[in-house]
Design a protein around this motif. Sequence first.
Motif, PDB file in Angstrom:
ATOM      1  N   PHE B 116       1.031  84.662 119.668  1.00 24.75           N
ATOM      2  CA  PHE B 116       1.927  83.965 120.440  1.00 24.75           C
ATOM      3  C   PHE B 116       2.180  81.941 120.730  1.00 24.75           C
ATOM      4  O   PHE B 116       2.578  81.485 120.340  1.00 24.75           O
ATOM      5  N   HIS B 117       0.554  81.782 120.865  1.00 24.33           N
ATOM      6  CA  HIS B 117       0.032  80.737 120.880  1.00 24.33           C
ATOM      7  C   HIS B 117       0.168  79.686 119.675  1.00 24.33           C
ATOM      8  O   HIS B 117       0.104  78.425 119.525  1.00 24.33           O
ATOM      9  N   LEU B 118      -0.626  80.348 118.696  1.00 26.48           N
ATOM     10  CA  LEU B 118      -0.890  79.932 117.764  1.00 26.48           C
ATOM     11  C   LEU B 118       0.627  79.286 117.059  1.00 26.48           C
ATOM     12  O   LEU B 118       0.521  78.594 116.442  1.00 26.48           O
ATOM     13  N   GLN B 119       1.652  80.628 117.066  1.00 29.57           N
ATOM     14  CA  GLN B 119       3.010  80.502 116.355  1.00 29.57           C
ATOM     15  C   GLN B 119       3.674  78.902 116.998  1.00 29.57           C
ATOM     16  O   GLN B 119       4.014  78.092 116.519  1.00 29.57           O
ATOM     17  N   LYS B 120       3.319  79.006 118.733  1.00 29.74           N
ATOM     18  CA  LYS B 120       4.165  78.125 118.828  1.00 29.74           C
ATOM     19  C   LYS B 120       2.928  76.725 118.985  1.00 29.74           C
ATOM     20  O   LYS B 120       3.921  75.510 118.168  1.00 29.74           O
ATOM     21  N   ALA B 121       1.658  76.682 118.673  1.00 28.70           N
ATOM     22  CA  ALA B 121       1.295  75.944 118.537  1.00 28.70           C
ATOM     23  C   ALA B 121       1.777  75.110 116.490  1.00 28.70           C
ATOM     24  O   ALA B 121       2.120  73.570 116.681  1.00 28.70           O
ATOM     25  N   LEU B 122       1.926  76.137 115.742  1.00 25.87           N
ATOM     26  CA  LEU B 122       2.665  76.074 114.409  1.00 25.87           C
ATOM     27  C   LEU B 122       4.250  75.071 114.976  1.00 25.87           C
ATOM     28  O   LEU B 122       3.914  74.227 114.241  1.00 25.87           O
ATOM     29  N   MET B 123       4.784  76.222 115.515  1.00 27.41           N
ATOM     30  CA  MET B 123       6.226  75.640 115.588  1.00 27.41           C
ATOM     31  C   MET B 123       6.149  73.807 116.336  1.00 27.41           C
ATOM     32  O   MET B 123       7.262  73.820 116.039  1.00 27.41           O
ATOM     33  N   GLN B 124       4.907  73.184 116.776  1.00 26.14           N
ATOM     34  CA  GLN B 124       5.451  72.419 117.060  1.00 26.14           C
ATOM     35  C   GLN B 124       4.525  71.046 116.129  1.00 26.14           C
ATOM     36  O   GLN B 124       5.091  69.596 116.641  1.00 26.14           O
ATOM     37  N   LEU B 125       4.609  71.563 115.153  1.00 28.45           N
ATOM     38  CA  LEU B 125       4.180  70.053 114.131  1.00 28.45           C
ATOM     39  C   LEU B 125       5.514  70.148 113.867  1.00 28.45           C
ATOM     40  O   LEU B 125       6.739  70.507 113.468  1.00 28.45           O
ATOM     41  N   PRO B 126       5.283  68.671 112.984  1.00 25.11           N
ATOM     42  CA  PRO B 126       6.269  67.781 112.535  1.00 25.11           C
ATOM     43  C   PRO B 126       6.793  68.723 111.127  1.00 25.11           C
ATOM     44  O   PRO B 126       5.794  69.657 110.217  1.00 25.11           O
ATOM     45  N   GLU B 127       7.982  68.400 110.711  1.00 25.68           N
ATOM     46  CA  GLU B 127       8.422  69.706 108.968  1.00 25.68           C
ATOM     47  C   GLU B 127       7.517  69.392 108.061  1.00 25.68           C
ATOM     48  O   GLU B 127       7.257  70.713 107.842  1.00 25.68           O
ATOM     49  N   ARG B 128       6.749  68.424 107.688  1.00 30.93           N
ATOM     50  CA  ARG B 128       6.187  68.293 107.004  1.00 30.93           C
ATOM     51  C   ARG B 128       4.387  68.945 106.595  1.00 30.93           C
ATOM     52  O   ARG B 128       3.665  69.925 106.191  1.00 30.93           O
TER      53      ARG B 128
END
Lengths: 183, 181
Positions: B116-128
């Motif tokens: 879940f944390h990994l997914q959250k970290a991923l979601m925090q990245l800019p689009e590109r």
Amino acid sequence: MDLSHDEIKDRLPGYRGKASMPEDVSEHLDTCPECSEEFSLLASMRNDHPPEPDGMFFETLPQRVSALVQEKKKKKFFGVIPRFALVAMLVAALTAGYIYNIMKMPGADELYAFSDPFSDGDYDLGALTPDDVPSIAGDPDLEEAGVYPDEDSFLRDLASLSPGEIDRLYEKLRIKGGNGGVL
Amino acid sequence: MDEDARLIRRYADGDDLAVEELVMKYQKRIYALAYRMTGNVEDSKDVTQKAFLQAFRNIRGFRMNSAFYTWLYRIAVNTCLNHMRKKDPATVEINESLCAVKGSTLSAMIDREEKFHLQKALMQLPERQKTAVILRAYEGLSVRETSEVMQCTEGAVKAHYHNGMKRIRTILRERGYGFES
């Protein structure tokens, strides 16, 4: 193969485990904490599988997509028909208007209406009235009267006679000894 | 002619079963990609269906000079981005109680909370950056394939990918995760 740190780092996502990578890459990972960390993170990411969608999503999606694609195709096809109908109606209206305007032009009747050849020139017998014809009944000697300068004039008048007048003419010719056909 | 090209030809010739075969072949990959991008099962289902419809609607635009799946991925990525732009930015529901887990090693990030944390970290990245990381790290696409999907240079892909990975490591460290090979 002598790969740099950056080249190895670029290639790391392509390896599924240390067993799948060349020896020099594997050795680099043993000595480079940054690449080692990255590879560890990549392994964790690959182990993170998305949750399965509930219901029969994967079982029904192909049919749903196929049905929707076909529906769109039909809509596209039927969407074109009203445009064709509109264009056809427009063309028909313009054509009808054009023809109507031509029909309404001065002299159009003469140009386009049916023309009776018997109503033209010397053969317009229908235009004669009894008053136009000299009294044939009252003057049986037609040649002497000089009423008809040519055969056409005679034929015109003859054609305008009523049945009664023809009967009377015939009777007078018979009395006179004519044969009713040759004057 | 590869299998995908044959299926596309069949579809162009009016065989609607080819649609089903192509969807069946790629639906799990597109769904996984959509899930990484949106972080939400329901959105992923919507996006997966939309992406396939979009692909078949524009199949004439596919020139066969690249692989069908990279073309399909491009459509899926764009569909995801459009979908997320239309939605509320807070698409990932974060259960803060999960953040209490501290001191885990990265190799242990296989349980639910850590994923879940990994997914959250991923979601925090800019689009590109997020797109580059998903395509390279999760989907295993090469730099060249990723550049085709993202329609940018290979250099740009590398930059987006490395910056994205660096940022994920930073976010996870801030949350107390260490890294061990």
